[in-house]
Design an enzyme around this catalytic site. Structure first.
Site, PDB file in Angstrom:
ATOM      1  N   LYS A 112       0.823  -1.212   0.000  1.00  0.00           N
ATOM      2  CA  LYS A 112       0.000   0.000   0.000  1.00  0.00           C
ATOM      3  C   LYS A 112       0.855   1.260   0.000  1.00  0.00           C
ATOM      4  O   LYS A 112       0.560   2.214  -0.707  1.00  0.00           O
ATOM      5  CB  LYS A 112      -0.965  -0.001   1.187  1.00  0.00           C
ATOM      6  CG  LYS A 112      -2.063  -1.045   1.017  1.00  0.00           C
ATOM      7  CD  LYS A 112      -3.073  -1.025   2.137  1.00  0.00           C
ATOM      8  CE  LYS A 112      -4.079  -2.154   1.950  1.00  0.00           C
ATOM      9  NZ  LYS A 112      -4.893  -2.384   3.138  1.00  0.00           N
ATOM     10  N   LYS A 196      -5.708 -12.446  -5.647  1.00  0.00           N
ATOM     11  CA  LYS A 196      -6.851 -12.620  -4.748  1.00  0.00           C
ATOM     12  C   LYS A 196      -7.971 -11.662  -5.148  1.00  0.00           C
ATOM     13  O   LYS A 196      -7.712 -10.553  -5.647  1.00  0.00           O
ATOM     14  CB  LYS A 196      -6.429 -12.415  -3.291  1.00  0.00           C
ATOM     15  CG  LYS A 196      -6.320 -10.983  -2.864  1.00  0.00           C
ATOM     16  CD  LYS A 196      -6.210 -10.800  -1.354  1.00  0.00           C
ATOM     17  CE  LYS A 196      -5.996  -9.303  -1.117  1.00  0.00           C
ATOM     18  NZ  LYS A 196      -5.706  -8.914   0.222  1.00  0.00           N
ATOM     19  N   LYS A 199     -11.368  -5.641  -3.364  1.00  0.00           N
ATOM     20  CA  LYS A 199     -12.102  -4.452  -3.831  1.00  0.00           C
ATOM     21  C   LYS A 199     -11.181  -3.479  -4.573  1.00  0.00           C
ATOM     22  O   LYS A 199     -11.639  -2.609  -5.281  1.00  0.00           O
ATOM     23  CB  LYS A 199     -12.854  -3.777  -2.681  1.00  0.00           C
ATOM     24  CG  LYS A 199     -12.113  -3.687  -1.377  1.00  0.00           C
ATOM     25  CD  LYS A 199     -13.080  -3.640  -0.171  1.00  0.00           C
ATOM     26  CE  LYS A 199     -12.303  -3.815   1.130  1.00  0.00           C
ATOM     27  NZ  LYS A 199     -13.096  -4.238   2.269  1.00  0.00           N
TER      28      LYS A 199
HETATM   29  P1  TYM Z   1     -10.447  -6.840   5.350  1.00  0.00           P
HETATM   30  O1  TYM Z   1     -11.524  -5.891   5.722  1.00  0.00           O
HETATM   31  O2  TYM Z   1      -9.534  -6.497   4.220  1.00  0.00           O
HETATM   32  O3  TYM Z   1     -11.064  -8.250   4.960  1.00  0.00           O
HETATM   33  C1  TYM Z   1     -12.012  -8.887   5.802  1.00  0.00           C
HETATM   34  C2  TYM Z   1     -11.788 -10.393   5.808  1.00  0.00           C
HETATM   35  O4  TYM Z   1     -11.959 -10.953   4.495  1.00  0.00           O
HETATM   36  C3  TYM Z   1     -10.849 -11.792   4.177  1.00  0.00           C
HETATM   37  N1  TYM Z   1     -10.634 -11.751   2.719  1.00  0.00           N
HETATM   38  C4  TYM Z   1     -10.554 -12.835   1.934  1.00  0.00           C
HETATM   39  N2  TYM Z   1     -10.628 -14.152   2.209  1.00  0.00           N
HETATM   40  C5  TYM Z   1     -10.511 -15.001   1.161  1.00  0.00           C
HETATM   41  N3  TYM Z   1     -10.335 -14.606  -0.122  1.00  0.00           N
HETATM   42  C6  TYM Z   1     -10.252 -13.293  -0.450  1.00  0.00           C
HETATM   43  N4  TYM Z   1     -10.089 -12.921  -1.698  1.00  0.00           N
HETATM   44  C7  TYM Z   1     -10.361 -12.345   0.617  1.00  0.00           C
HETATM   45  N5  TYM Z   1     -10.341 -10.988   0.657  1.00  0.00           N
HETATM   46  C8  TYM Z   1     -10.507 -10.639   1.949  1.00  0.00           C
HETATM   47  C9  TYM Z   1      -9.696 -11.181   4.958  1.00  0.00           C
HETATM   48  O5  TYM Z   1      -8.652 -12.098   5.145  1.00  0.00           O
HETATM   49  C10 TYM Z   1     -10.373 -10.791   6.261  1.00  0.00           C
HETATM   50  O6  TYM Z   1     -10.470 -11.901   7.132  1.00  0.00           O
HETATM   51  N6  TYM Z   1      -6.904  -6.226   8.801  1.00  0.00           N
HETATM   52  C11 TYM Z   1      -8.202  -6.836   8.565  1.00  0.00           C
HETATM   53  C12 TYM Z   1      -9.300  -6.304   9.476  1.00  0.00           C
HETATM   54  C13 TYM Z   1      -9.021  -6.429  10.930  1.00  0.00           C
HETATM   55  C14 TYM Z   1      -9.032  -7.624  11.692  1.00  0.00           C
HETATM   56  C15 TYM Z   1      -8.766  -7.232  13.031  1.00  0.00           C
HETATM   57  C16 TYM Z   1      -9.252  -8.953  11.377  1.00  0.00           C
HETATM   58  C17 TYM Z   1      -8.747  -5.408  11.797  1.00  0.00           C
HETATM   59  N7  TYM Z   1      -8.607  -5.873  13.048  1.00  0.00           N
HETATM   60  C18 TYM Z   1      -8.699  -8.166  14.051  1.00  0.00           C
HETATM   61  C19 TYM Z   1      -9.158  -9.885  12.413  1.00  0.00           C
HETATM   62  C20 TYM Z   1      -8.903  -9.500  13.725  1.00  0.00           C
HETATM   63  C21 TYM Z   1      -8.596  -6.507   7.120  1.00  0.00           C
HETATM   64  O7  TYM Z   1      -8.119  -5.596   6.522  1.00  0.00           O
HETATM   65  O8  TYM Z   1      -9.605  -7.253   6.628  1.00  0.00           O
END
Ligand code: TYM
Length: 333
Positions: A112, A196, A199
């Protein structure tokens, strides 16, 4: 019974299929027999400098989608991260135990910040994984259901937890385990099945947004990139596109991959795409109705979130007191 914690960023109007299959279905399954806590991580979303009204709207929309997917506020806590100030407080404490180089090695940060250049990159983006570690450690979490792309952040969280236990004594924090279900841990982009689904993809045609028009969703599945062979076989190395479609089909229907391979034997790629488009549309249509039902009554939604935040604060305050005491901060009388 284990303590479960996870969250998603409210950075778009709709969740995408990877969020749902990689994480949200696991969240729903893990509610059974565990103490689950699910959060809309709005403080994390500030790292993309969103428009204020848009962020507020997306925060509600994200919560509504958790509920529509089956997160049950009678069984689990559902709340918004900024409503529990202990998250930001613990993040400060943890940041004082995180190496500068260690944080700089996070691949999501490197990706990023690489795109934005050093002047466009904020300190918030750099410390993002520290806030994530705080989210998790604040609830003495045992298991964190996430997709594959969060594995490195979970490793940092575990390293920090072990470091605190070494420095301040065993039992200072619980060392969490990632819960990453291999079959759905990485859902791929329909147009580029080696990347992957995300968005922020180059072309919107590779993305399935759950709140998009079902006709658009069906069209994107029918236009998915495959390969020049004819056989419908699960082989992620040589047949990434077909394997991704089979993964999605299997996850949404509960039918195993071998069973799907058998049922498509002698049939063409077009058949698989048309059938899968039907499966996704049949599933997403009632999902969208439930989301819109929750969004039509924002007062009730806000009430669920407020009740969740109250209960979350009770847990968070106890953990933070323990950590403040162990790290030498003077107790307030
Ligand atoms: P975020 O908001 O980007 O994504 C949310 C969840 O979706 C999963 N994910 C996927 N799984 C499979 N295939 C894909 N193509 C795919 N795209 C997204 C992500 O792995 C995630 O589980 N940093 C985290 C948010 C967060 C968090 C936390 C998660 C903040 N604090 C504490 C767990 C515990 C994030 O950016 O997720």
């Amino acid at each position: 019974s284990s303590r479960i914690f996870s969250g998603m960023q409210p950075t778009s109007d709709s969740l995408q299929l990877g969020n749902y299959l990689g994480a949200l279905t696991q969240w729903v399954a893990l509610q059974e027999g565990n103490e689950a806590i699910y959060c809309v991580v709005d403080l994390h979303a500030l790292t993309v400098s969103p428009d204020p009204a848009v962020l507020r709207d997306r925060t509600r929309r994200t919560a509504a989608q958790y509920l529509a997917a089956g997160v049950d506020p009678e069984r689990s806590l559902l709340f918004v991260q900024s409503h529990v100030p202990e998250h930001a407080e613990l993040a400060w404490l943890l940041s004082c135990h995180t190496g500068f180089g260690e944080a700089g090695r996070m691949t999501q940060f490197k990706d990023k910040s690489g795109k934005q250049g050093s002047e466009g990159t904020t300190v918030g983006l750099f410390t993002y994984p520290v806030l994530m570690a705080a989210d998790i450690l604040l609830y003495d979490t045992n298991l964190v259901p996430v997709g594959e792309d969060q594995r490195q952040h979970l490793e940092l969280t575990r390293d920090l937890a072990q470091r605190l236990n070494t420095r301040f004594g065993a039992g200072t924090v619980v060392v969490p385990e990632p819960h990453i279900v291999k079959s759905t841990a990485k859902i791929y982009d329909l147009q580029d099945p080696t990347a992957k689904m995300s968005k922020s993809a180059a072309s919107p045609n590779g993305l399935i947004e759950l709140l998009d028009d079902p006709k658009v969703i069906a069209k994107r599945i029918r236009s998915a990139v495959t390969d020049t062979e004819r056989e419908i076989r699960f082989d992620p190395v040589n047949k990434a596109g077909i394997s991704n479609l089979l993964t999605i089909y299997s996850a949404l229907t509960g039918r195993s991959i071998p069973e799907l391979e058998a049922s498509f034997e002698g049939r063409g790629y077009g058949d698989l795409k048309v059938e899968l488009a039907g499966v996704v549309v049949d599933w997403v249509t009632p999902y969208q109705e439930r989301v819109h039902g929750y969004l039509a009554d924002p007062a009730s939604l806000d009430e669920i979130l407020a009740a969740g935040a109250d209960k979350a604060r009770d847990i968070a305050a106890v953990t933070l007191d323990r950590l403040y005491e162990r790290t030498g901060l003077l107790a307030r009388r």
